[in-house]
Design an enzyme around this catalytic site. Structure first.
Site, PDB file in Angstrom:
ATOM      1  N   ILE B  21      -2.464  -5.430   7.394  1.00 32.34           N
ATOM      2  CA  ILE B  21      -2.276  -6.749   7.281  1.00 32.34           C
ATOM      3  C   ILE B  21      -1.276  -6.470   5.780  1.00 32.34           C
ATOM      4  O   ILE B  21      -0.635  -7.437   5.457  1.00 32.34           O
ATOM      5  CB  ILE B  21      -3.875  -6.809   6.257  1.00 32.34           C
ATOM      6  CG1 ILE B  21      -4.742  -6.672   7.153  1.00 32.34           C
ATOM      7  CG2 ILE B  21      -3.371  -8.057   4.434  1.00 32.34           C
ATOM      8  CD1 ILE B  21      -6.329  -6.836   6.346  1.00 32.34           C
ATOM      9  N   GLY B  24       2.712  -0.115   1.790  1.00 38.28           N
ATOM     10  CA  GLY B  24       3.027  -0.296   0.593  1.00 38.28           C
ATOM     11  C   GLY B  24       3.894   1.368   0.790  1.00 38.28           C
ATOM     12  O   GLY B  24       4.227   2.291   2.088  1.00 38.28           O
ATOM     13  N   ALA B  25       4.059   2.416  -0.451  1.00 37.56           N
ATOM     14  CA  ALA B  25       4.984   3.602  -0.475  1.00 37.56           C
ATOM     15  C   ALA B  25       4.088   3.973   0.677  1.00 37.56           C
ATOM     16  O   ALA B  25       4.395   4.763   1.907  1.00 37.56           O
ATOM     17  CB  ALA B  25       5.232   3.599  -1.688  1.00 37.56           C
ATOM     18  N   GLU B  26       2.770   3.982   0.669  1.00 37.70           N
ATOM     19  CA  GLU B  26       2.320   5.595   0.874  1.00 37.70           C
ATOM     20  C   GLU B  26       1.349   5.090   2.084  1.00 37.70           C
ATOM     21  O   GLU B  26       0.953   6.350   2.752  1.00 37.70           O
ATOM     22  CB  GLU B  26       1.316   5.796  -0.607  1.00 37.70           C
ATOM     23  CG  GLU B  26       0.502   7.686   0.071  1.00 37.70           C
ATOM     24  CD  GLU B  26       0.112   7.974  -0.779  1.00 37.70           C
ATOM     25  OE1 GLU B  26      -0.124   6.473  -2.178  1.00 37.70           O
ATOM     26  OE2 GLU B  26      -0.756   9.282  -1.181  1.00 37.70           O
ATOM     27  N   ASP B 212      -3.411   0.252 -10.860  1.00 35.90           N
ATOM     28  CA  ASP B 212      -2.347  -0.559  -9.996  1.00 35.90           C
ATOM     29  C   ASP B 212      -3.067  -1.623 -10.312  1.00 35.90           C
ATOM     30  O   ASP B 212      -3.514  -2.150  -9.244  1.00 35.90           O
ATOM     31  CB  ASP B 212      -1.992   0.218  -8.411  1.00 35.90           C
ATOM     32  CG  ASP B 212      -0.433  -0.618  -7.774  1.00 35.90           C
ATOM     33  OD1 ASP B 212      -1.061  -0.802  -6.866  1.00 35.90           O
ATOM     34  OD2 ASP B 212       0.348  -1.286  -8.643  1.00 35.90           O
TER      35      ASP B 212
END
Lengths: 356, 327, 205
Positions: B21, B24-26, B212
């Protein structure tokens, strides 16, 4: 404008490195990027203290005052220029940095400006690093990791400003490394960070000796004071000699650098870029460059770094950034404006020479 | 992130079919169609995967993946647990009133927070299994607050331009039409944002910082209630998702920064209307503290707490995210 | 009912509910003395509110077994481990007493896990190790075990396949106490199941 180009003298002294640089932009060269600048001279002298000691502002300022004239003369010689008359503009580090050292350099700049009737440009130290990095590596719009003794920031350009995406919430990484070096009395020559790197390269004495340090990434920012305290305590209590200096250095680097790469990765994901530029003294560290390269390759990107001529504080970057500014029409109009300031945020400068 | 990571996730998850889906960065977020261990409950499940990072020293890397997986799971559980406790407190007070026990009503007057519930976790590989929270808007997009607002904003803009072409732009009729459109738009959005604000207030009162907050991290679920007669405009309940950067903290500074992050996010994603949006969210935020004060018969302390945070938010706005930099 | 886990395709678990158990003491003795006929996981059903809860404990067992390099099992068998994973604390003796066969348990949930070897065997690639070493015969094995359970347990035995069967068997007061729910306690079984599952997943991290 002389000899088909612009020539700038740059003076840098915000910390213990005193740098003088002379740069030339060819006539009509672009300002936004790929200027094709020529480096006519890049001279530096570093004020190095004995192991276990840090450098104090007052002594550093004295060092700068003692060396500046010599360095300027040497750089003119190296550039093949007869005198300051041949220079178009004098650029100096306005900030950020340590008060007294900055001050001593500003005084020289002002004096030269008055003596030779040359315009003055004050430059933000961080912008100097960024613009020099972009120029030397050719990277057009990278995410910038700026890491030095006094700064730790992740920066991305947007609409005439270098915006700070992430930074240290307390001390800078170079500062953290330097202070740690003092505890173990690691020599300051040529720099504590470099000697830590050499020790770290030896690796752990045995795998069990990897020291788990607090890993403090907070969103896009990092906090380093906790790690420093932790490792300082460990080092002081290391009476049994359980850990060798290389164990400390290796563990500290792995932890600190992983944190830097992580916040850089966050910015890279956020702005959807895939180029990373590392600038600042700590950027010379090969392990940091290696780790960043792994991260960036995983995203099909590229990493850019410069060598110690440009990574470490120098005068040429001040000359380059100053000249870009000057060519856009900025310079000190009133001598009273030619001052320095310990605090000077990267994102407060209007970048008018870029057009993207 | 490379395809290799996705393949790694798939290989670790046996027969579970995954659909990516977002990334992200992590972490990578997948949707799976089955419950990881309770086959009679087949429901769509979110699988959040934190892949290993090759640039980190392996011992350190495993430690970080484990710790973050555990931490995020603990936080979503804490929100669930705290919401239940709040609800129970309320239940004790109400006598014979019929109480809607559906989970969705833990919010609003009950001092709770709507968020995904933890189903399972695997700290060694970096997996978190949780509820899939989503609905679909009329235009087929997922029902994040961001998409919903964009849809409304666009409809508003279209309808406005339509009206303006029909009437002379300077006529009184036109300006009245515009006013009516604005009011209609506002009423749809205001309640939603106030509800969101209330949840943020409840969340902060549980000492949880989201870390966030953006309009993409707030999902709207349709709520069926007998009171809702308007089929075209379903009632929406906001849910908070993505606690990957969350932490637990009682500090005023952290709560103020949390709100500031949302303000900035709204500004950049919904530039024309963000001022009103932020205002309404903050109204809800204040309401949460008031309601809690009423529930506990301690109106003043909660008002004071709120004011502290609000004042700090004003200070944060002035200085930007950070304290000013020293050389 | 056979429970399956999509992440671990070669593992299957037989789940059975035994109500009004008459020979609790016999069973307990037999388990302690490692009697082969009683090689199952016996769980006090009063502590269980849903099938999800049981499966959650098994899932935890499997996750640790395969991925926890340091300590794949805290007990010495997969069955004991599952009972431990049904408990919110890590004290093995206490957990086995409360959640395994306790004196007062009139109703038991009985499990048998197929597809896992002991700790030494997990290193091997082929994970499907059954006593008879014939995976195709698994259905047969399961039927045999089901019959065996009916033989050795004096009770009404039925496969456990839905939460309805546990209504009237779960002791909510006991659950509140054993799981130390306090203010968190709810009567709604659905919500309670979710709460317990979260508690179990997060315990001992």
């Amino acid at each position: 404008m002389t000899r088909g180009g612009y020539i700038a003298l740059g003076l840098e002294g915000s910390a213990n490195k005193l740098g003088v640089g002379i740069i030339r932009h060819p006539e009509g060269s672009p300002v936004a990027h790929h200027t094709g600048a020529e480096i006519l001279a890049n001279i530096r002298d570093t004020y190095i203290t004995p192991p276990g000691e840090g450098f104090l502002p007052r002594d550093t300022a004295r060092h700068h005052r003692n060396w500046i004239v010599r360095l300027i003369r040497r750089s003119l010689e190296q550039a093949g220029l007869a005198s300051i008359d041949d220079i178009d503009v004098i650029c100096f580090t306005k900030g950020p940095g340590m008060g007294a050292p900055l001050q001593s350099v500003v005084v020289i700049a002002r004096t030269l400006s008055l003596m030779y009737n040359k315009p003055l440009v004050g430059v933000n130290h961080c912008i100097g690093h960024i613009e020099m990095g972009r120029e030397i590596t050719g990277a057009i719009n990278p995410v910038v990791l700026y890491v030095s003794g006094g700064n730790t920031q992740v920066i991305a350009y947007s609409k005439q400003k270098y915006r700070i995406f992430g930074e240290t919430l307390d001390i800078a990484i170079g500062n953290c490394l330097d202070r740690f070096a003092r505890i173990l009395k690691i020599p300051n020559n040529p720099s504590p960070g470099y000697n830590i790197e050499l020790l770290a390269r030896k690796g752990l004495t045995k795998p069990e000796n990897f020291i788990q340090l607090p890993y403090t990434v907070k969103g896009m920012d990092i906090s380093l004071s906790g790690i420093l305290e932790h490792i300082e305590n460990l080092a002081k209590n290391n009476d049994g000699g359980k850990y060798a200096p290389q164990d400390f250095c290796f563990s500290l680097q792995e932890c600190l650098f992983a944190m830097l790469v992580e916040i850089t990765e966050r910015a890279v994901a956020h702005v959807n870029s895939n180029q990373v530029l590392i600038v600042g003294g700590v950027g010379c560290n090969l392990r940091l460059q290696e780790m960043m390269k792994i991260m960036v390759s995983d995203r099909d990107g590229s990493i850019h770094a410069t060598d110690e001529r440009f990574c470490i504080d120098n005068g040429i970057m001040i000359a380059h950034a100053g000249l870009l500014s000057y060519r856009m029409g900025d310079h000190v109009k009133d001598l009273r404006e030619a001052v320095c300031s310990q605090r000077f945020r990267t994102d407060s400068v209007w970048i008018d020479w870029r057009d993207d | 992130m490379s395809v290799a990571n996705i393949e790694k996730a798939e290989s670790l998850l046996g027969d579970i079919k995954l659909k990516k889906i977002s990334q992200g960065a992590e972490a990578i977020i997948f949707l799976a169609n089955e419950h990881p261990y309770s086959n009679e409950r087949n429901c769509p499940t979110i699988v959040k995967y934190r892949p290993r990072k090759l640039y980190r020293y392996p011992v350190l890397d495993l430690q970080i993946v484990k710790q973050r997986t555990a931490s995020e799971s603990r936080i979503i559980f804490k929100l669930f647990q705290s919401s239940v406790i709040e609800f129970n407190k309320l239940e004790k007070k109400k006598n014979s009133e019929k109480i809607d026990r559906s989970l969705v009503n833990y919010v609003i007057n009950n001092g709770g927070v709507n968020c995904p519930k933890l189903i399972g976790l695997d700290v060694y590989n970096g997996f978190i299994f949780m509820d899939y929270i989503n609905d679909t808007l009329v235009n087929g997009e997922s029902s994040s607050l961001k998409n919903h607002l964009w849809l409304l904003e666009k409809t508003f803009a279209d309808s406005l331009s339509e009206k303006l072409t029909v009437h002379n732009c300077q006529s009184i009729v036109a300006s009245r039409e515009i006013e009516r459109e604005v009011v209609a738009l506002n009423s749809k959005i205001k309640d939603l944002l106030v509800l969101t604000g209330i949840q943020l207030g409840n969340m902060h009162m549980f000492d949880v910082i989201h870390g966030d907050l953006t309009s993409s991290n707030i999902i709207l679920k349709k709520y069926d209630s007998e009171n809702n007669n308007d089929e075209l405009q379903p009632l929406y309940i906001p849910y908070l998702i993505d606690f990957g950067l969350s932490s637990q903290s009682s500090l005023t500074e952290d709560k103020a920064v949390d709100l500031y992050v949302l303000e900035k996010a709204l500004e950049s994603t919904h530039p024309l209307f963000s001022k009103d949006y932020s205002k309404w969210v903050l109204e809800g935020y204040e309401l949460a503290y008031e309601m809690k004060g009423k529930r506990e018969n301690a109106a003043k302390p909660y008002r004071v707490k709120h004011r502290e945070i609000y004042k700090r938010l004003e200070a944060v706005r002035l200085r930007g995210r950070k304290r000013s930099m020293i050389g | 009912m056979i429970y399956k886990y999509p992440q671990f395709p070669h593992v299957q678990v037989l789940g059975v509910l035994a109500t009004n158990v008459k020979n609790i003491d016999t069973i307990k003795q037999a388990v302690i003395s490692l009697d082969q006929r009683y090689d199952y996981c016996f769980i006090n059903a009063a502590n269980v509110v849903s099938v999800e809860q049981i499966n959650c404990a098994i899932f935890k067992t499997l996750t640790n077994y395969y991925f926890n390099e340091k300590k794949p099992l805290r007990t010495n068998s997969v069955h004991a481990e599952t009972i431990l994973n049904l408990s919110p604390n890590a004290n093995i003796t206490d957990s086995l007493n409360r959640f395994g066969i306790s004196k007062g348990s009139a109703n038991l949930i009985i499990l048998k896990v197929y597809g896992l070897g002991g700790p030494q065997q997990r290193q091997q690639e082929n994970e499907s190790l059954l006593p008879d070493d014939a995976a195709k015969d698994l259905q047969g094995v399961i039927q045999r075990d089901l019959q065996n359970i009916k033989d050795v347990v004096e009770a009404e035995v039925a496969e456990l396949d839905n939460d309805e069967q546990l209504v009237g068997i779960s002791d909510l007061k006991l659950i509140k106490k054993n799981y130390k729910l306090g203010d968190m306690m709810v009567e709604d079984r659905e919500v309670l199941s979710r709460l317990l599952v979260s508690v179990l997943q997060l315990s001992d991290l």
